[in-house]
Design a protein around this motif. Structure first.
Motif, PDB file in Angstrom:
ATOM      1  N   SER A  10      43.752  51.848  42.208  1.00 31.98           N
ATOM      2  CA  SER A  10      43.843  51.569  41.101  1.00 31.98           C
ATOM      3  C   SER A  10      43.584  50.105  40.841  1.00 31.98           C
ATOM      4  O   SER A  10      43.200  49.302  41.690  1.00 31.98           O
ATOM      5  CB  SER A  10      45.607  50.841  41.317  1.00 31.98           C
ATOM      6  OG  SER A  10      46.539  50.018  42.199  1.00 31.98           O
ATOM      7  N   GLU A  11      43.542  49.993  39.277  1.00 25.41           N
ATOM      8  CA  GLU A  11      42.613  48.622  39.166  1.00 25.41           C
ATOM      9  C   GLU A  11      43.988  46.689  38.665  1.00 25.41           C
ATOM     10  O   GLU A  11      44.998  47.356  38.179  1.00 25.41           O
ATOM     11  CB  GLU A  11      42.140  48.587  38.045  1.00 25.41           C
ATOM     12  CG  GLU A  11      41.458  47.382  37.315  1.00 25.41           C
ATOM     13  CD  GLU A  11      40.778  47.471  35.789  1.00 25.41           C
ATOM     14  OE1 GLU A  11      40.924  46.299  35.342  1.00 25.41           O
ATOM     15  OE2 GLU A  11      40.548  48.651  35.588  1.00 25.41           O
ATOM     16  N   LEU A  12      43.827  46.569  40.191  1.00 23.35           N
ATOM     17  CA  LEU A  12      44.492  44.657  39.292  1.00 23.35           C
ATOM     18  C   LEU A  12      44.366  44.125  38.759  1.00 23.35           C
ATOM     19  O   LEU A  12      45.027  43.590  37.885  1.00 23.35           O
ATOM     20  CB  LEU A  12      44.437  44.697  40.329  1.00 23.35           C
ATOM     21  CG  LEU A  12      45.701  43.175  41.512  1.00 23.35           C
ATOM     22  CD1 LEU A  12      46.959  43.396  41.209  1.00 23.35           C
ATOM     23  CD2 LEU A  12      44.886  41.590  41.871  1.00 23.35           C
ATOM     24  N   VAL A  13      43.308  43.670  38.421  1.00 21.99           N
ATOM     25  CA  VAL A  13      42.807  42.568  37.565  1.00 21.99           C
ATOM     26  C   VAL A  13      41.411  43.270  37.086  1.00 21.99           C
ATOM     27  O   VAL A  13      40.338  43.047  38.069  1.00 21.99           O
ATOM     28  CB  VAL A  13      43.330  41.571  37.597  1.00 21.99           C
ATOM     29  CG1 VAL A  13      42.187  40.893  38.582  1.00 21.99           C
ATOM     30  CG2 VAL A  13      43.037  40.298  36.424  1.00 21.99           C
ATOM     31  N   THR A  14      41.429  42.428  35.751  1.00 21.32           N
ATOM     32  CA  THR A  14      39.497  42.432  35.309  1.00 21.32           C
ATOM     33  C   THR A  14      39.126  40.912  34.798  1.00 21.32           C
ATOM     34  O   THR A  14      40.269  40.423  33.857  1.00 21.32           O
ATOM     35  CB  THR A  14      39.162  43.333  34.432  1.00 21.32           C
ATOM     36  OG1 THR A  14      38.743  45.029  35.332  1.00 21.32           O
ATOM     37  CG2 THR A  14      38.016  43.563  33.701  1.00 21.32           C
ATOM     38  N   VAL A  15      38.693  39.831  35.260  1.00 23.43           N
ATOM     39  CA  VAL A  15      38.521  38.891  34.359  1.00 23.43           C
ATOM     40  C   VAL A  15      37.676  38.660  33.787  1.00 23.43           C
ATOM     41  O   VAL A  15      36.669  39.207  33.305  1.00 23.43           O
ATOM     42  CB  VAL A  15      38.785  37.697  35.527  1.00 23.43           C
ATOM     43  CG1 VAL A  15      39.484  37.682  36.783  1.00 23.43           C
ATOM     44  CG2 VAL A  15      37.293  37.551  36.695  1.00 23.43           C
ATOM     45  N   ASP A  16      37.552  37.392  32.698  1.00 15.70           N
ATOM     46  CA  ASP A  16      36.574  37.052  31.497  1.00 15.70           C
ATOM     47  C   ASP A  16      35.921  37.241  32.244  1.00 15.70           C
ATOM     48  O   ASP A  16      35.397  36.210  33.142  1.00 15.70           O
ATOM     49  CB  ASP A  16      36.870  36.581  30.609  1.00 15.70           C
ATOM     50  CG  ASP A  16      38.367  35.460  31.173  1.00 15.70           C
ATOM     51  OD1 ASP A  16      37.643  35.393  32.266  1.00 15.70           O
ATOM     52  OD2 ASP A  16      38.662  34.466  30.530  1.00 15.70           O
ATOM     53  N   GLN A  17      34.599  37.125  31.470  1.00 15.09           N
ATOM     54  CA  GLN A  17      32.763  36.731  32.139  1.00 15.09           C
ATOM     55  C   GLN A  17      33.180  34.904  32.219  1.00 15.09           C
ATOM     56  O   GLN A  17      32.097  34.521  33.112  1.00 15.09           O
ATOM     57  CB  GLN A  17      32.343  37.282  30.870  1.00 15.09           C
ATOM     58  CG  GLN A  17      32.211  38.677  30.663  1.00 15.09           C
ATOM     59  CD  GLN A  17      30.691  38.861  29.602  1.00 15.09           C
ATOM     60  OE1 GLN A  17      30.129  38.117  28.958  1.00 15.09           O
ATOM     61  NE2 GLN A  17      30.861  40.145  29.666  1.00 15.09           N
ATOM     62  N   GLU A  18      33.448  33.870  31.729  1.00 12.44           N
ATOM     63  CA  GLU A  18      34.094  32.776  31.913  1.00 12.44           C
ATOM     64  C   GLU A  18      34.572  32.690  32.707  1.00 12.44           C
ATOM     65  O   GLU A  18      33.897  31.725  33.173  1.00 12.44           O
ATOM     66  CB  GLU A  18      34.886  32.451  30.738  1.00 12.44           C
ATOM     67  CG  GLU A  18      34.421  32.252  28.703  1.00 12.44           C
ATOM     68  CD  GLU A  18      34.965  31.642  27.965  1.00 12.44           C
ATOM     69  OE1 GLU A  18      35.904  31.135  28.639  1.00 12.44           O
ATOM     70  OE2 GLU A  18      34.605  31.182  26.918  1.00 12.44           O
ATOM     71  N   SER A  19      35.530  33.442  33.613  1.00 10.15           N
ATOM     72  CA  SER A  19      35.673  33.430  34.621  1.00 10.15           C
ATOM     73  C   SER A  19      35.425  33.415  35.895  1.00 10.15           C
ATOM     74  O   SER A  19      35.395  33.369  37.117  1.00 10.15           O
ATOM     75  CB  SER A  19      37.650  33.313  35.048  1.00 10.15           C
ATOM     76  OG  SER A  19      38.498  32.892  33.778  1.00 10.15           O
ATOM     77  N   GLY A  20      34.622  34.880  35.693  1.00  9.63           N
ATOM     78  CA  GLY A  20      34.076  35.607  36.533  1.00  9.63           C
ATOM     79  C   GLY A  20      32.965  35.176  37.147  1.00  9.63           C
ATOM     80  O   GLY A  20      31.743  34.193  36.837  1.00  9.63           O
ATOM     81  N   PRO A  21      31.808  36.037  38.155  1.00 10.18           N
ATOM     82  CA  PRO A  21      32.562  37.219  38.684  1.00 10.18           C
ATOM     83  C   PRO A  21      33.662  36.796  39.841  1.00 10.18           C
ATOM     84  O   PRO A  21      33.922  35.682  40.242  1.00 10.18           O
ATOM     85  CB  PRO A  21      31.673  37.568  38.900  1.00 10.18           C
ATOM     86  CG  PRO A  21      30.685  37.057  39.730  1.00 10.18           C
ATOM     87  CD  PRO A  21      30.539  35.795  38.168  1.00 10.18           C
ATOM     88  N   VAL A  22      34.252  37.347  39.859  1.00 13.05           N
ATOM     89  CA  VAL A  22      35.320  37.385  40.957  1.00 13.05           C
ATOM     90  C   VAL A  22      34.582  36.759  42.793  1.00 13.05           C
ATOM     91  O   VAL A  22      33.372  37.289  43.142  1.00 13.05           O
ATOM     92  CB  VAL A  22      36.136  38.695  41.664  1.00 13.05           C
ATOM     93  CG1 VAL A  22      37.122  38.471  43.046  1.00 13.05           C
ATOM     94  CG2 VAL A  22      37.025  38.717  40.320  1.00 13.05           C
ATOM     95  N   THR A  23      34.653  35.928  43.400  1.00 12.35           N
ATOM     96  CA  THR A  23      33.984  35.865  44.480  1.00 12.35           C
ATOM     97  C   THR A  23      34.870  35.554  45.606  1.00 12.35           C
ATOM     98  O   THR A  23      34.033  35.459  46.931  1.00 12.35           O
ATOM     99  CB  THR A  23      34.016  34.044  44.220  1.00 12.35           C
ATOM    100  OG1 THR A  23      35.265  33.337  44.062  1.00 12.35           O
ATOM    101  CG2 THR A  23      32.828  33.869  43.186  1.00 12.35           C
ATOM    102  N   SER A  24      36.249  35.480  46.056  1.00 11.03           N
ATOM    103  CA  SER A  24      37.112  35.753  47.130  1.00 11.03           C
ATOM    104  C   SER A  24      38.707  36.865  46.791  1.00 11.03           C
ATOM    105  O   SER A  24      39.207  36.453  46.058  1.00 11.03           O
ATOM    106  CB  SER A  24      36.810  34.656  47.968  1.00 11.03           C
ATOM    107  OG  SER A  24      38.052  33.955  46.801  1.00 11.03           O
TER     108      SER A  24
END
Length: 467
Positions: free
Chosen positions: A179-193
């Motif tokens: 399942s997908e938990l969250v997709t952040v916007d391009q200004e905040s991403g990418p996810v680092t940890s």
């Protein structure tokens, strides 16, 4: 007359001979002499008892006087006589050399020829270590960055993995659902940890924008966003109860209590480079941090403070690595034992006593060390490597003999995460694959049913994980 006289003479002579020799038979034939061995009667005819009495009564006083004179004149002669007599009788106990213990008994001849075999030692059966993964999944868009921490396995059995701007959750409860938990916007991403809370329901997500989001995995709801703690991307996250610790690219380490409204409660300042490794000890008293500045710091929970003047109170500082230190693992069976792994220019696994600050051992692995995991049920250490081997290695502690090599990845294995029971290990590599290994499982543990489509279960991670 002649006849009568001769008879008389024969009779007398016969009678006289018998009287002189009473042991002869009457018929005149001598009877053989038999010695009686059972009884001895001495012949006392040659004894003169009167003379013997005279000798005894007359010589006794003279001898006693002689002995008395001898004893009075030379007392040493009496001692010498006694010593000679004791030596002759074998009762002399004065020896120059004497054994402290009794001499050993003489071994019988048959015992020298036969000796019983030594008792057989029951050797512990070595468990079987599967060298192939039980499942392989595709990870399209997985970031090949050594300093990030994109994989974690929660206490409720849910695996989290970050692919670029999206965090996915995978559970093996229903045969492997995603399942997908969250997709952040391009200004905040990418996810680092990413890092699960101890309850297995909340998960912290670090972003490139220096923010940290706290999510509820049960309802897919954002609980809160933690801001203004770091100046750049958040590379590492670690929980200590309700305290969330974060390490940033700016070299700062920040503690937050998620139960309070305040953003920052404590700080640690010591690294001059990216903080890519963070691990709290099982007791929650010590924090280990590793950075791109090739340093390891050991912090005590009581030494942290929100005041700037108390930010540099570290307990130990280790400078033996020659490359970035990301791999950190606290030993589960020996308190204050920390294992650390160096990057490409170091390639060593080192062991530290965090109570004394002493380095216990160093092992060269011939490959970049990306992550480390201890076996919860045995004295074993698992390491994942990058250049040039790109595999997993299982070590026996403390001898550090290599027990097995797990191959399959074609690029550096950046992350590892253990299952809640400690039997399975998930590894994510730069080849965009996720593999599950039963490296810590018992050899008697039943294996799951084989996938009818092939020898390895692959591809069914959801539509997001299929090329």
């Amino acid at each position: 007359m002649d006849a009568g006289s001769s008879s008389t003479v024969r009779g007398r002579s016969r009678i006289g001979y018998r009287s002189l020799h009473p042991f002869l038979p009457i018929n005149g034939n001598p009877r053989p002499y038999r010695h009686n061995a059972e009884r001895y009667i001495p012949n006392r005819s040659a004894m003169d008892f009167g003379f013997a009495r005279y000798q005894l009564t007359q010589s006794a006083p003279d001898k006693e006087g002689e002995n008395a004179a001898t004893e009075s004149t030379s007392p040493s002669s009496k001692d010498a006589y006694r010593k000679c007599l004791a030596k002759a009788l074998g009762v002399d106990r004065t020896r120059i050399l004497a054994f402290r213990n009794k001499p050993p008994l003489k071994t019988p001849p048959y015992a020298e020829q036969y000796s019983p075999p030594p008792p057989m030692k029951h050797r512990k059966r070595q468990r079987s270590i599967p060298l192939k993964p039980e499942r392989t999944l595709d990870l399209p868009g997985f970031l090949d960055d050594f300093y990030l921490n994109l994989l974690d396995w929660g206490s409720k059995g849910v695996l989290s993995i970050a692919l670029e701007d999206t965090v996915y959750l995978w559970s093996n409860a229903n045969g492997g659902s995603t399942s997908e938990l969250v997709t952040v916007d391009q200004e905040s991403g990418p996810v680092t940890s990413v890092c699960w809370a101890p309850d297995g329901e909340r998960i912290a997500v670090g972003l490139t924008s220096s923010d940290i989001q706290l999510w509820d995995s049960q309802s897919n709801r954002l609980l809160r966003t933690l801001r203004r703690a770091h100046e750049s991307r958040v590379l590492s996250l670690c929980w200590n109860g309700s305290i969330l610790t974060s390490g940033g690219e700016d070299g700062k380490i920040v503690n937050r209590d998620v139960r309070t409204r305040s953003q920052v409660i404590q700080r640690y300042q010591g690294h001059q480079g990216e903080v890519c490794g963070l691990k709290w000890s099982s007791s929650g008293e010590q924090l280990a941090s590793g950075g791109n500045d090739r340093l390891i710091y050991i912090w005590n929970l009581s030494m942290s403070s929100s005041r700037p003047q108390n930010q540099n109170q570290w307990l130990h500082r280790f400078e033996d690595h020659t490359s970035a230190v990301k791999a950190l693992a606290w030993c589960p069976f020996q308190r204050n034992l920390l294992a650390s792994g160096g990057g490409d220019n170091d390639r060593c696994i080192k062991f530290w006593n965090t109570s004394t600050g002493a380095r216990l051992n160093s092992v060269h692995t011939d490959s970049q060390v990306c992550s480390l995991l201890w076996n919860k049920n045995g004295r074993e250490l698992l390491s994942s490597h990058g250049f040039t081997d790109n595999h997993l290695a299982l070590w026996k502690y403390p001898s550090m003999t290599k027990m097995a090599e797990l191959t399959g990845h074609t690029s550096r294995v950046l992350h590892m995460a253990p299952s809640p029971d400690g039997s399975m290990v998930a590894s994510a590599a730069a080849d965009e694959s996720l593999r599950f290994w039963r490296v810590f499982g018992d050899h008697d543990t039943p294996k799951p049913a084989a996938n009818p489509t092939g020898s390895e279960a692959s591809g069914n991670f959801s539509r997001y994980f299929i090329r």
